[in-house]
Design a protein around this motif. Structure first.
Motif, PDB file in Angstrom:
ATOM      1  N   VAL A 120     -38.312  -9.438  12.048  1.00 39.60           N
ATOM      2  CA  VAL A 120     -39.203  -9.899  13.009  1.00 39.60           C
ATOM      3  C   VAL A 120     -40.422 -10.241  12.540  1.00 39.60           C
ATOM      4  CG1 VAL A 120     -40.308  -8.948  15.226  1.00 39.60           C
ATOM      5  CG2 VAL A 120     -38.271  -8.278  14.710  1.00 39.60           C
ATOM      6  N   GLY A 121     -41.128  -9.686  11.596  1.00 40.87           N
ATOM      7  CA  GLY A 121     -42.429 -10.156  10.963  1.00 40.87           C
ATOM      8  C   GLY A 121     -43.101  -8.831  11.305  1.00 40.87           C
ATOM      9  N   TYR A 122     -42.857  -7.950  12.004  1.00 39.39           N
ATOM     10  CA  TYR A 122     -43.585  -6.663  12.189  1.00 39.39           C
ATOM     11  C   TYR A 122     -43.045  -5.472  11.447  1.00 39.39           C
ATOM     12  CZ  TYR A 122     -46.204  -7.958  16.103  1.00 39.39           C
ATOM     13  OH  TYR A 122     -47.016  -8.462  17.285  1.00 39.39           O
ATOM     14  N   GLY A 123     -43.530  -4.572  10.719  1.00 40.74           N
ATOM     15  CA  GLY A 123     -43.073  -3.496  10.027  1.00 40.74           C
ATOM     16  C   GLY A 123     -43.807  -3.274   8.824  1.00 40.74           C
ATOM     17  N   PHE A 124     -43.410  -2.361   7.930  1.00 43.49           N
ATOM     18  CA  PHE A 124     -44.045  -1.769   6.711  1.00 43.49           C
ATOM     19  C   PHE A 124     -43.533  -2.536   5.538  1.00 43.49           C
ATOM     20  CE2 PHE A 124     -44.854   1.416  10.093  1.00 43.49           C
ATOM     21  CZ  PHE A 124     -46.115   1.482  10.131  1.00 43.49           C
ATOM     22  N   PRO A 125     -44.213  -3.087   4.658  1.00 46.61           N
ATOM     23  CA  PRO A 125     -44.057  -3.475   3.345  1.00 46.61           C
ATOM     24  C   PRO A 125     -44.297  -2.366   2.459  1.00 46.61           C
ATOM     25  CG  PRO A 125     -46.217  -4.355   3.729  1.00 46.61           C
ATOM     26  CD  PRO A 125     -45.706  -3.413   5.149  1.00 46.61           C
ATOM     27  N   SER A 126     -43.958  -2.851   1.039  1.00 50.05           N
ATOM     28  CA  SER A 126     -44.631  -1.640  -0.254  1.00 50.05           C
ATOM     29  C   SER A 126     -45.943  -1.463  -0.003  1.00 50.05           C
ATOM     30  CB  SER A 126     -43.793  -2.020  -1.212  1.00 50.05           C
ATOM     31  OG  SER A 126     -44.382  -3.464  -1.795  1.00 50.05           O
TER      32      SER A 126
END
Length: 292
Positions: A120-126
């Motif tokens: 989506v473009g939302y969320g948690f990366p590293s």
């Protein structure tokens, strides 16, 4: 089939886990073992039907529910704007490291497939140090704190005040897409997420203990939640009559469910049946109800 007993006992005996339940299946051969305690202070033994917080294992259950809604109501390449109008015109930070006010318009709409593939473009990366991620963390607190987020509409309104980290479809990001899937299910079906999962997934599969809350008559089977303290020893973080004893305002599609090892086994058997809930339901001797 396995050396489950020694494996479980090793983790319980060295103090890394107060207790555990494990199931291994191959064809019709099923091995289940339990070790340690569901409640250390009360010395309540762990059993096959102990109920656990299944955390992110919630995600595939909710994704399967999206596919049930999708049948006849949604297409994978369809924009979600109709059902999630808050996402109709998202803005995106210019680069992942940009401040949250440095934004550009999204290049295309967010689709159902973007939600299902966590793009989506939302969320948690590293990298949790990014400005956008720090802002997102104010809307998505620790997933174990299930009573903190507000009701879905209010949560959506807060979320969309934050720009996307990546353009839709550009990058896989953890967690937020599954919560958005839960909101999508509720809005498309006209049922709450708990109601839809019960009617279309857990009841047909006889997953009798999988839900977003634990009723009073099952609390004796609900495990205590422990975490490692500053001294390295385990400490109680949430008792059976704690956070999961009442329905949260926001049932989290990313991590809000509880369940048993046998419930998860039934769901896994459904996946092995190539996603045919009805086929697996017949295997457990129930008849599927279908209204749509």
């Amino acid at each position: 089939m396995t050396n489950l007993h020694d494996t479980l006992r090793r983790h319980v005996d060295n103090g890394s886990a107060p207790g555990a339940v494990a199931l291994v299946a191959r064809g019709d051969q099923v091995e289940v073992l339990a070790a340690g305690f569901a409640d250390v202070a009360a010395a309540t033994p762990m059993t096959r039907d102990s109920i656990f917080r299944i955390a992110s294992i919630t995600k595939p259950v909710v994704a399967a529910a999206v596919m049930l809604v999708e049948d006849g109501r949604l297409a994978l390449d369809e924009p979600v704007d109709k059902w999630l109008p808050e996402l109709a015109s998202p803005m995106v930070v210019r680069t992942p490291a940009s401040p949250v006010h440095d934004v550009v318009p999204a290049e295309r709409s967010i689709t159902v497939l973007d939600l299902l593939t966590s793009r989506v473009g939302y969320g948690f990366p590293s990298d949790f140090s990014l400005p956008q991620v720090a802002k997102l963390s104010t809307v998505q607190p620790d997933g174990r704190e299930i009573q903190l987020p507000p009701a879905p509409d209010e949560w959506m309104a807060a979320l969309v005040r934050i720009p996307l980290l990546y353009q839709p479809g550009q990058a896989w990001l953890y967690n937020t897409s599954s919560d958005l899937q839960g909101v999508l299910i509720a809005r498309v079906s006209g049922l709450s997420l708990p109601e839809f999962l019960a009617e279309w997934v857990t009841e047909p599969l006889d997953m009798v203990d999988t839900a977003f809350t634990v009723p009073a008559d099952k609390l004796d089977r609900f495990t205590s939640y422990y975490r490692q303290g500053a001294d390295g020893a385990i400490e109680l973080a949430d008792p059976p009559d704690g956070l999961w004893s009442s329905m949260p305002a926001f049932p989290s599609g990313a991590g809000g469910l509880v369940g048993t090892v046998d419930d998860w086994y039934r769901f896994a058997r459904m996946l092995l049946a190539e996603g045919d809930v009805r086929s697996e339901e017949r295997r457990v001797g129930k008849e599927c109800r279908s209204r749509w």
